[in-house]
Motif scaffolding. Structure first.
Motif, PDB file in Angstrom:
ATOM      1  N   PHE A 122      71.185  22.362   8.947  1.00  0.00           N
ATOM      2  CA  PHE A 122      70.785  21.289   7.774  1.00  0.00           C
ATOM      3  C   PHE A 122      70.127  22.153   6.668  1.00  0.00           C
ATOM      4  CE2 PHE A 122      67.129  21.101  10.497  1.00  0.00           C
ATOM      5  CZ  PHE A 122      66.104  21.001   9.617  1.00  0.00           C
ATOM      6  N   ILE A 123      70.475  21.755   5.536  1.00  0.00           N
ATOM      7  CA  ILE A 123      70.077  22.294   4.209  1.00  0.00           C
ATOM      8  C   ILE A 123      69.091  21.097   3.468  1.00  0.00           C
ATOM      9  CG2 ILE A 123      71.468  24.310   4.260  1.00  0.00           C
ATOM     10  CD1 ILE A 123      73.157  22.798   2.269  1.00  0.00           C
ATOM     11  N   PHE A 124      68.147  21.350   2.779  1.00  0.00           N
ATOM     12  CA  PHE A 124      67.359  20.617   1.797  1.00  0.00           C
ATOM     13  C   PHE A 124      68.085  20.380   0.566  1.00  0.00           C
ATOM     14  CE2 PHE A 124      63.640  21.543   4.371  1.00  0.00           C
ATOM     15  CZ  PHE A 124      63.817  20.415   5.392  1.00  0.00           C
ATOM     16  N   LEU A 125      67.954  18.807   0.049  1.00  0.00           N
ATOM     17  CA  LEU A 125      68.447  18.866  -1.204  1.00  0.00           C
ATOM     18  C   LEU A 125      67.101  18.698  -2.364  1.00  0.00           C
ATOM     19  CD1 LEU A 125      67.919  15.402  -1.871  1.00  0.00           C
ATOM     20  CD2 LEU A 125      70.073  15.397  -0.422  1.00  0.00           C
ATOM     21  N   HIS A 132      60.961   7.702   9.173  1.00  0.00           N
ATOM     22  CA  HIS A 132      61.913   6.840   9.821  1.00  0.00           C
ATOM     23  C   HIS A 132      63.303   6.690   9.448  1.00  0.00           C
ATOM     24  CE1 HIS A 132      63.581   3.671  12.266  1.00  0.00           C
ATOM     25  NE2 HIS A 132      63.783   2.876  11.114  1.00  0.00           N
ATOM     26  N   LYS A 133      63.336   6.414   8.122  1.00  0.00           N
ATOM     27  CA  LYS A 133      64.926   6.504   7.595  1.00  0.00           C
ATOM     28  C   LYS A 133      65.381   7.730   7.677  1.00  0.00           C
ATOM     29  CE  LYS A 133      64.079   2.068   5.660  1.00  0.00           C
ATOM     30  NZ  LYS A 133      64.726   0.969   6.185  1.00  0.00           N
ATOM     31  N   VAL A 134      64.734   8.753   7.228  1.00  0.00           N
ATOM     32  CA  VAL A 134      65.442  10.245   6.976  1.00  0.00           C
ATOM     33  C   VAL A 134      65.967  10.631   8.521  1.00  0.00           C
ATOM     34  CG1 VAL A 134      65.117  12.612   6.340  1.00  0.00           C
ATOM     35  CG2 VAL A 134      64.641  10.661   4.924  1.00  0.00           C
ATOM     36  N   ASN A 135      64.893  10.677   9.354  1.00  0.00           N
ATOM     37  CA  ASN A 135      65.169  11.291  10.604  1.00  0.00           C
ATOM     38  C   ASN A 135      65.993  10.229  11.622  1.00  0.00           C
ATOM     39  OD1 ASN A 135      63.415  13.311   9.593  1.00  0.00           O
ATOM     40  ND2 ASN A 135      61.546  12.771  10.984  1.00  0.00           N
ATOM     41  N   GLU A 136      66.156   9.120  11.550  1.00  0.00           N
ATOM     42  CA  GLU A 136      66.967   8.324  12.386  1.00  0.00           C
ATOM     43  C   GLU A 136      68.405   8.355  11.838  1.00  0.00           C
ATOM     44  OE1 GLU A 136      66.366   7.057  15.194  1.00  0.00           O
ATOM     45  OE2 GLU A 136      64.504   8.093  15.125  1.00  0.00           O
ATOM     46  N   MET A 137      68.720   8.626  10.539  1.00  0.00           N
ATOM     47  CA  MET A 137      70.000   8.810  10.035  1.00  0.00           C
ATOM     48  C   MET A 137      70.430  10.147  10.577  1.00  0.00           C
ATOM     49  SD  MET A 137      70.029   8.741   5.919  1.00  0.00           S
ATOM     50  CE  MET A 137      68.853   9.958   5.038  1.00  0.00           C
ATOM     51  N   MET A 138      69.720  11.027  10.415  1.00  0.00           N
ATOM     52  CA  MET A 138      70.231  12.621  10.815  1.00  0.00           C
ATOM     53  C   MET A 138      70.698  12.537  12.237  1.00  0.00           C
ATOM     54  SD  MET A 138      67.468  15.031   9.007  1.00  0.00           S
ATOM     55  CE  MET A 138      68.005  16.558   9.759  1.00  0.00           C
ATOM     56  N   LYS A 139      69.964  11.645  13.245  1.00  0.00           N
ATOM     57  CA  LYS A 139      70.342  11.558  14.607  1.00  0.00           C
ATOM     58  C   LYS A 139      71.709  10.838  14.726  1.00  0.00           C
ATOM     59  CE  LYS A 139      65.840  11.088  16.551  1.00  0.00           C
ATOM     60  NZ  LYS A 139      64.865  10.128  17.390  1.00  0.00           N
ATOM     61  N   GLU A 140      71.791   9.938  13.845  1.00  0.00           N
ATOM     62  CA  GLU A 140      73.151   9.241  14.005  1.00  0.00           C
ATOM     63  C   GLU A 140      74.202  10.094  13.533  1.00  0.00           C
ATOM     64  OE1 GLU A 140      76.203   6.659  14.182  1.00  0.00           O
ATOM     65  OE2 GLU A 140      74.017   6.139  15.118  1.00  0.00           O
ATOM     66  N   PHE A 141      74.173  10.895  12.326  1.00  0.00           N
ATOM     67  CA  PHE A 141      75.378  11.440  11.935  1.00  0.00           C
ATOM     68  C   PHE A 141      75.462  12.921  12.527  1.00  0.00           C
ATOM     69  CE2 PHE A 141      74.773   8.033   8.998  1.00  0.00           C
ATOM     70  CZ  PHE A 141      76.163   7.458   8.976  1.00  0.00           C
ATOM     71  N   SER A 142      74.588  13.239  13.549  1.00  0.00           N
ATOM     72  CA  SER A 142      74.811  14.496  14.414  1.00  0.00           C
ATOM     73  C   SER A 142      75.591  14.384  15.584  1.00  0.00           C
ATOM     74  CB  SER A 142      73.323  14.916  14.658  1.00  0.00           C
ATOM     75  OG  SER A 142      72.545  15.230  13.381  1.00  0.00           O
ATOM     76  N   VAL A 178      63.936  15.990   2.522  1.00  0.00           N
ATOM     77  CA  VAL A 178      62.665  16.279   3.149  1.00  0.00           C
ATOM     78  C   VAL A 178      62.248  14.800   3.855  1.00  0.00           C
ATOM     79  CG1 VAL A 178      62.123  18.215   2.268  1.00  0.00           C
ATOM     80  CG2 VAL A 178      61.050  16.191   1.406  1.00  0.00           C
ATOM     81  N   PRO A 179      61.588  14.858   4.937  1.00  0.00           N
ATOM     82  CA  PRO A 179      61.381  13.503   5.573  1.00  0.00           C
ATOM     83  C   PRO A 179      59.962  12.582   4.990  1.00  0.00           C
ATOM     84  CG  PRO A 179      60.627  15.368   7.142  1.00  0.00           C
ATOM     85  CD  PRO A 179      61.121  15.827   5.855  1.00  0.00           C
ATOM     86  N   VAL A 180      59.584  13.192   3.846  1.00  0.00           N
ATOM     87  CA  VAL A 180      58.346  12.465   3.471  1.00  0.00           C
ATOM     88  C   VAL A 180      58.522  12.874   1.840  1.00  0.00           C
ATOM     89  CG1 VAL A 180      56.733  13.090   5.203  1.00  0.00           C
ATOM     90  CG2 VAL A 180      56.812  14.643   3.332  1.00  0.00           C
ATOM     91  N   ASN A 181      57.639  11.764   1.136  1.00  0.00           N
ATOM     92  CA  ASN A 181      57.612  12.095  -0.219  1.00  0.00           C
ATOM     93  C   ASN A 181      56.353  12.916  -0.556  1.00  0.00           C
ATOM     94  OD1 ASN A 181      56.818  11.546  -3.119  1.00  0.00           O
ATOM     95  ND2 ASN A 181      57.709   9.543  -3.047  1.00  0.00           N
ATOM     96  N   MET A 182      56.476  14.132  -1.009  1.00  0.00           N
ATOM     97  CA  MET A 182      55.456  14.867  -0.897  1.00  0.00           C
ATOM     98  C   MET A 182      54.415  14.483  -1.965  1.00  0.00           C
ATOM     99  SD  MET A 182      55.911  17.672   1.054  1.00  0.00           S
ATOM    100  CE  MET A 182      54.732  18.908   0.456  1.00  0.00           C
TER     101      MET A 182
END
Length: 326
Positions: free
Chosen positions: A244-247, A183-193, A206-210
């Motif tokens: 978008f790219i992954f860290l 929720h935290k990752v994907n919603e902030m991506m929506k905001e700053f898009s 990535v949106p989960v802790n693997m």
């Protein structure tokens, strides 16, 4: 995207439109790692020299390198021909005594000056909790609007690095945080898009802790099934129309590669990586204890192997950003 921005973005990526960039903009954390490895206080010269080793030895295998203007500009001069340059614009860390992990720019720099120093793109790291007090988040929104406008005025790509957190839980490695991370990752991506921020590329987690995904969890009790985790990657792709790219977030080289493979299998449309510690972290001890020559030897063997293996995974998993450019 303007012609100048697109040309700059192409200088940071391969011919397929995939970014395979190396990150070494760490400052405070790198100083601590070097000091711990050498068992003595690290000085600024150590930080500069380590960045120079990374740049000279590993950029032949990367499309770009991310550096900071405080310690990294000498290293930028040693990068391989054809390797693009991203430069960080934020101060390192944040003031933990104040709520909100508020952003702060390097006072002696501007986008104009970073561009004059050779930057092909500007990177800014923002800590963000979508559920935090609205006053704090509004401050961050205004701050990013200003920064996006500054980059637009200089006609240079704006890479926004988003790092999620929970203002009510400091343990980002806990199962409790793993439950709320998608929720935290994907919603902030929506905001700053949103267009008012003028972001060109998002650099994201990535949106989960693997470490809590079924099959990857080791001794941890899983928080997500594989199917649930895959769905969060799908939702992440749907959260933005931007490239978008992954860290790498400090995970091991193997875990990062496995994560990219998992993301691809889930249907993620990510466009590359900006990978730091997963490539070079284990070389710190060699450099700190045995010196520059030994550090270079490590980079040319283990470090090179890490990057080449990552590039092979990217060739099979990352997709071109060309279709996302407007």
């Amino acid at each position: 995207m303007t012609p100048n921005k697109l040309a700059a973005l192409k200088s940071l990526s391969n011919e397929r439109g995939v970014i395979a960039a190396l990150a070494i903009d760490q400052r405070g954390s790198l100083k601590k790692m070097l000091a711990a490895a050498a068992n003595k206080p690290a000085n600024e010269e150590d930080i500069v020299e380590f960045k120079k080793v990374i740049s000279s030895e590993l950029t032949p295998y990367s499309t770009a390198i991310l550096l900071d203007p405080e310690y990294g500009l000498p290293a930028s001069k040693l990068r391989a021909d054809g390797t693009g340059l991203l430069v960080a614009y934020e101060k390192t860390g944040y003031d933990a005594t104040e709520p909100g992990r508020l952003p702060d720019l390097l006072e002696e720099w501007s986008v104009y000056r970073l561009k004059e120093a050779g930057a092909d793109a500007i990177k800014f790291l923002l800590y963000y909790d979508i559920d935090e007090d609205q006053k704090i988040n509004d401050y961050k929104h205004v701050y990013m609007e200003r920064l996006g406008s500054e980059c637009a005025a200089e006609d240079i790509p704006f890479f926004l690095e988003l790092v999620s957190y929970d203002a009510k839980n400091d343990d980002a490695k806990s199962p409790e945080y793993a439950k709320v991370k998608p929720h935290k990752v994907n919603e902030m991506m929506k905001e700053f898009s949103k267009p008012q921020y003028k972001v060109d590329v998002l650099k994201v987690e990535v949106p989960v802790n693997m470490a809590y995904v079924e099959g990857f969890n080791g001794d941890n009790t899983p928080v997500y099934t594989k199917e649930e985790a895959k769905q969060y990657f799908v939702e992440q792709t749907e959260a933005t129309e931007l490239p978008f790219i992954f860290l790498s977030a400090g995970v091991s080289a193997k875990m990062f590669q496995d994560t990219l493979t998992f993301a691809h299998a889930a249907g993620s449309q990510f466009n590359g990586v900006l990978c730091g510690r997963a490539t070079w972290a284990n070389g710190i001890e060699v450099f700190a204890k045995d010196g520059e020559k030994a550090g270079k030897e490590w980079m040319n063997t283990v470090g090179k192997k890490n990057i080449e293996e990552l590039n092979a995974v990217l060739a099979e998993t990352a997709v071109s950003y060309f279709d996302k450019i407007k």
